[in-house]
Design a protein around this motif. Structure first.
Motif, PDB file in Angstrom:
ATOM      1  N   VAL A   3     -29.826 -75.507  69.461  1.00 23.19           N
ATOM      2  CA  VAL A   3     -28.945 -74.431  68.990  1.00 23.19           C
ATOM      3  C   VAL A   3     -29.693 -73.114  69.128  1.00 23.19           C
ATOM      4  N   GLN A   4     -29.096 -72.174  69.839  1.00 20.20           N
ATOM      5  CA  GLN A   4     -29.709 -70.871  70.104  1.00 20.20           C
ATOM      6  C   GLN A   4     -29.123 -69.832  69.144  1.00 20.20           C
ATOM      7  N   ILE A   5     -29.955 -69.286  68.266  1.00 22.33           N
ATOM      8  CA  ILE A   5     -29.498 -68.366  67.219  1.00 22.33           C
ATOM      9  C   ILE A   5     -30.178 -67.021  67.410  1.00 22.33           C
ATOM     10  N   LEU A   6     -29.394 -66.003  67.696  1.00 18.62           N
ATOM     11  CA  LEU A   6     -29.922 -64.657  67.890  1.00 18.62           C
ATOM     12  C   LEU A   6     -29.890 -63.900  66.564  1.00 18.62           C
ATOM     13  N   PHE A   7     -31.010 -63.325  66.204  1.00 17.03           N
ATOM     14  CA  PHE A   7     -31.075 -62.478  65.006  1.00 17.03           C
ATOM     15  C   PHE A   7     -30.907 -61.031  65.462  1.00 17.03           C
ATOM     16  N   ALA A   8     -29.713 -60.463  65.229  1.00 21.03           N
ATOM     17  CA  ALA A   8     -29.367 -59.135  65.741  1.00 21.03           C
ATOM     18  C   ALA A   8     -29.284 -58.137  64.594  1.00 21.03           C
ATOM     19  N   ALA A   9     -30.435 -57.903  63.984  1.00 24.48           N
ATOM     20  CA  ALA A   9     -30.550 -56.883  62.938  1.00 24.48           C
ATOM     21  C   ALA A   9     -31.850 -56.139  63.168  1.00 24.48           C
ATOM     22  N   LYS A  10     -32.102 -55.131  62.358  1.00 23.08           N
ATOM     23  CA  LYS A  10     -33.293 -54.306  62.562  1.00 23.08           C
ATOM     24  C   LYS A  10     -34.575 -55.109  62.332  1.00 23.08           C
ATOM     25  N   GLU A  11     -35.650 -54.585  62.891  1.00 27.77           N
ATOM     26  CA  GLU A  11     -36.934 -55.290  62.874  1.00 27.77           C
ATOM     27  C   GLU A  11     -37.406 -55.622  61.467  1.00 27.77           C
ATOM     28  N   GLU A  12     -37.200 -54.693  60.527  1.00 27.11           N
ATOM     29  CA  GLU A  12     -37.651 -54.959  59.159  1.00 27.11           C
ATOM     30  C   GLU A  12     -36.876 -56.106  58.518  1.00 27.11           C
ATOM     31  N   ARG A  13     -35.632 -56.280  58.941  1.00 25.90           N
ATOM     32  CA  ARG A  13     -34.850 -57.411  58.438  1.00 25.90           C
ATOM     33  C   ARG A  13     -35.385 -58.733  58.991  1.00 25.90           C
ATOM     34  N   TRP A  14     -35.841 -58.709  60.228  1.00 27.83           N
ATOM     35  CA  TRP A  14     -36.428 -59.912  60.822  1.00 27.83           C
ATOM     36  C   TRP A  14     -37.638 -60.379  60.022  1.00 27.83           C
ATOM     37  N   ALA A  15     -38.487 -59.425  59.642  1.00 28.53           N
ATOM     38  CA  ALA A  15     -39.657 -59.767  58.832  1.00 28.53           C
ATOM     39  C   ALA A  15     -39.237 -60.352  57.489  1.00 28.53           C
ATOM     40  N   GLN A  16     -38.112 -59.881  56.968  1.00 25.68           N
ATOM     41  CA  GLN A  16     -37.626 -60.353  55.669  1.00 25.68           C
ATOM     42  C   GLN A  16     -36.945 -61.715  55.771  1.00 25.68           C
ATOM     43  N   TYR A  17     -36.217 -61.959  56.876  1.00 28.06           N
ATOM     44  CA  TYR A  17     -35.323 -63.111  56.942  1.00 28.06           C
ATOM     45  C   TYR A  17     -35.844 -64.295  57.757  1.00 28.06           C
ATOM     46  N   GLU A  18     -36.842 -64.084  58.610  1.00 28.90           N
ATOM     47  CA  GLU A  18     -37.233 -65.179  59.508  1.00 28.90           C
ATOM     48  C   GLU A  18     -37.603 -66.452  58.748  1.00 28.90           C
ATOM     49  N   ALA A  19     -38.515 -66.343  57.794  1.00 28.76           N
ATOM     50  CA  ALA A  19     -38.958 -67.546  57.072  1.00 28.76           C
ATOM     51  C   ALA A  19     -37.837 -68.149  56.233  1.00 28.76           C
ATOM     52  N   PRO A  20     -37.072 -67.376  55.449  1.00 24.43           N
ATOM     53  CA  PRO A  20     -35.966 -67.974  54.691  1.00 24.43           C
ATOM     54  C   PRO A  20     -34.921 -68.640  55.584  1.00 24.43           C
ATOM     55  N   LEU A  21     -34.625 -68.035  56.733  1.00 23.61           N
ATOM     56  CA  LEU A  21     -33.652 -68.652  57.631  1.00 23.61           C
ATOM     57  C   LEU A  21     -34.160 -69.981  58.176  1.00 23.61           C
ATOM     58  N   ARG A  22     -35.423 -70.055  58.527  1.00 26.29           N
ATOM     59  CA  ARG A  22     -35.979 -71.313  59.035  1.00 26.29           C
ATOM     60  C   ARG A  22     -35.925 -72.389  57.945  1.00 26.29           C
ATOM     61  N   ARG A  23     -36.254 -72.017  56.721  1.00 26.42           N
ATOM     62  CA  ARG A  23     -36.177 -72.991  55.622  1.00 26.42           C
ATOM     63  C   ARG A  23     -34.739 -73.464  55.416  1.00 26.42           C
ATOM     64  N   ALA A  24     -33.801 -72.515  55.476  1.00 22.79           N
ATOM     65  CA  ALA A  24     -32.404 -72.864  55.234  1.00 22.79           C
ATOM     66  C   ALA A  24     -31.842 -73.735  56.356  1.00 22.79           C
ATOM     67  N   LEU A  25     -32.174 -73.425  57.601  1.00 25.64           N
ATOM     68  CA  LEU A  25     -31.693 -74.221  58.725  1.00 25.64           C
ATOM     69  C   LEU A  25     -32.195 -75.653  58.635  1.00 25.64           C
ATOM     70  N   THR A 283     -30.771 -66.816  49.373  1.00 23.30           N
ATOM     71  CA  THR A 283     -29.416 -67.346  49.191  1.00 23.30           C
ATOM     72  C   THR A 283     -28.530 -67.021  50.387  1.00 23.30           C
ATOM     73  N   ALA A 284     -28.687 -65.828  50.978  1.00 17.75           N
ATOM     74  CA  ALA A 284     -27.895 -65.472  52.154  1.00 17.75           C
ATOM     75  C   ALA A 284     -28.243 -66.376  53.335  1.00 17.75           C
ATOM     76  N   SER A 285     -29.502 -66.712  53.470  1.00 20.97           N
ATOM     77  CA  SER A 285     -29.912 -67.594  54.572  1.00 20.97           C
ATOM     78  C   SER A 285     -29.238 -68.957  54.455  1.00 20.97           C
ATOM     79  N   ARG A 286     -29.064 -69.432  53.240  1.00 21.22           N
ATOM     80  CA  ARG A 286     -28.394 -70.728  53.057  1.00 21.22           C
ATOM     81  C   ARG A 286     -26.921 -70.646  53.452  1.00 21.22           C
ATOM     82  N   VAL A 287     -26.273 -69.503  53.202  1.00 28.93           N
ATOM     83  CA  VAL A 287     -24.879 -69.316  53.614  1.00 28.93           C
ATOM     84  C   VAL A 287     -24.779 -69.334  55.134  1.00 28.93           C
ATOM     85  N   ILE A 288     -25.679 -68.636  55.801  1.00 24.28           N
ATOM     86  CA  ILE A 288     -25.696 -68.595  57.271  1.00 24.28           C
ATOM     87  C   ILE A 288     -25.957 -69.982  57.843  1.00 24.28           C
ATOM     88  N   ALA A 289     -26.929 -70.689  57.292  1.00 21.25           N
ATOM     89  CA  ALA A 289     -27.260 -72.029  57.790  1.00 21.25           C
ATOM     90  C   ALA A 289     -26.084 -72.987  57.612  1.00 21.25           C
TER      91      ALA A 289
END
Length: 311
Positions: A3-25, A283-289
């Motif tokens: 599954v190819q998931i593009l993170f299309a937000a600003k760079e500072e959001r990537w630093a904030q969300y990368e680890a939570p998104l991986r945990r949630a996925l 919590t948002a990462s869990r909604v996305i996952a």
């Protein structure tokens, strides 16, 4: 298949969300995936998107199954003519609870008259006894996820709560109104008015001079919804006349609110810097996952936006 998931937000959001998104996925059972800010458009299966992010032209992402918004508000993306895939708005437990806490806090602040005691330390013994919550009429415009949760919290505290929405709702313990006549009734009883409508063509300037005039004299307005819901000139005029006693505003047409804006200096306005509710990364990462899991399982996506309604 990966599954190819593009993170299309600003760079500072990537630093904030990368680890939570991986945990949630991984928590959602998605283990074979690529999560990146750099994926060829034709390979993208899902896009985690912020309206102010780097992707503004969605046409090249022809195989994308869904755009998953990081924010609750979609007004800056839903009108994009290149948006061809389903768009899911963010409905996040953390965001919702944050809004409930902010709204409840400021409703109680105005109900109890706390400002007079916080700012009135001048040696005067002000023994003004507020009414009980059951004697205070609160109206909420907007009974979506956020509005309904706030209405329920205020009802639990004993407030006399009226809610208004474009379509008729039925919420336990809440007087639910709809339509133009219902709006006039909700405004007419609102000693404290909370605005939680989305921004659409129909809701812009919903609180204009005519509708402010329908409210009880001395009412309070609380806006954590969207800045354009209020006609700013009409509100300032009503505050100057004393028709509206106070406005607590968290959202504005231009953000940050310019230093020269009259709201900053007005004695009957409280400005807060768009903090009523913020998406929480865990919590948002869990909604996305969960939506990605649903897409891969062939199940319906959660929280899809209706392009005709704009939310």
């Amino acid at each position: 298949m990966t599954v190819q998931i593009l993170f299309a937000a600003k760079e500072e959001r990537w630093a904030q969300y990368e680890a939570p998104l991986r945990r949630a996925l991984e928590g959602a059972g998605i283990t074979d995936y690529v999560l990146s800010r750099d994926i060829a458009p034709e390979a993208v299966d899902y896009m985690v998107v912020a309206p102010n992010g780097p992707v503004q032209d969605f046409a090249p992402y022809r195989n994308c199954k869904a755009a998953l918004n990081l924010w609750a508000g979609v007004e800056n993306i839903i009108g994009n003519p290149t948006l061809h895939m389903p768009l899911a708005r963010m409905v996040d437990h953390g965001l919702t609870r944050g809004m409930v806490e902010w709204v409840t806090g400021h409703v109680l602040r105005h109900h109890l008259g706390m400002d007079a005691h916080i700012h009135g330390q001048d040696g005067k013994w002000r023994k003004d006894i507020p009414p009980l919550a059951e004697e205070r009429r609160v109206s909420i415009l907007g009974l979506g996820e956020l509005g309904a949760e706030c209405a329920d919290a205020l009802r639990y505290l004993g407030f006399d709560v009226t809610g208004w929405s474009r379509s008729q709702k039925d919420l336990p313990g809440i007087r639910c109104l709809a339509g133009e006549e219902g709006l006039a009734e909700a405004l007419g009883t609102a000693e404290i008015l909370v605005l939680l409508l989305p921004k659409t063509a129909d809701t812009e300037n919903v609180l204009n001079a005519e509708r402010i005039a329908q409210m009880p004299r001395g009412a309070v307005i609380i806006n954590p919804g969207r800045g354009p819901l209020i006609d700013d000139d009409a509100l300032l005029a009503a505050l100057d006349e004393g028709r509206i006693a106070h406005a607590t505003l968290d959202v504005f047409r231009t953000e940050p609110l310019p230093p020269e804006h009259p709201y900053w200096a007005h004695p009957s306005v409280t400005v807060t810097p768009h903090i009523a509710s913020e998406t929480r990364d865990e919590t948002a990462s869990r909604v996305i996952a969960e939506n990605i899991r649903r897409g891969e399982a062939g199940e319906p996506f959660l929280h899809l936006v209706d392009p005709k309604l704009g939310y």
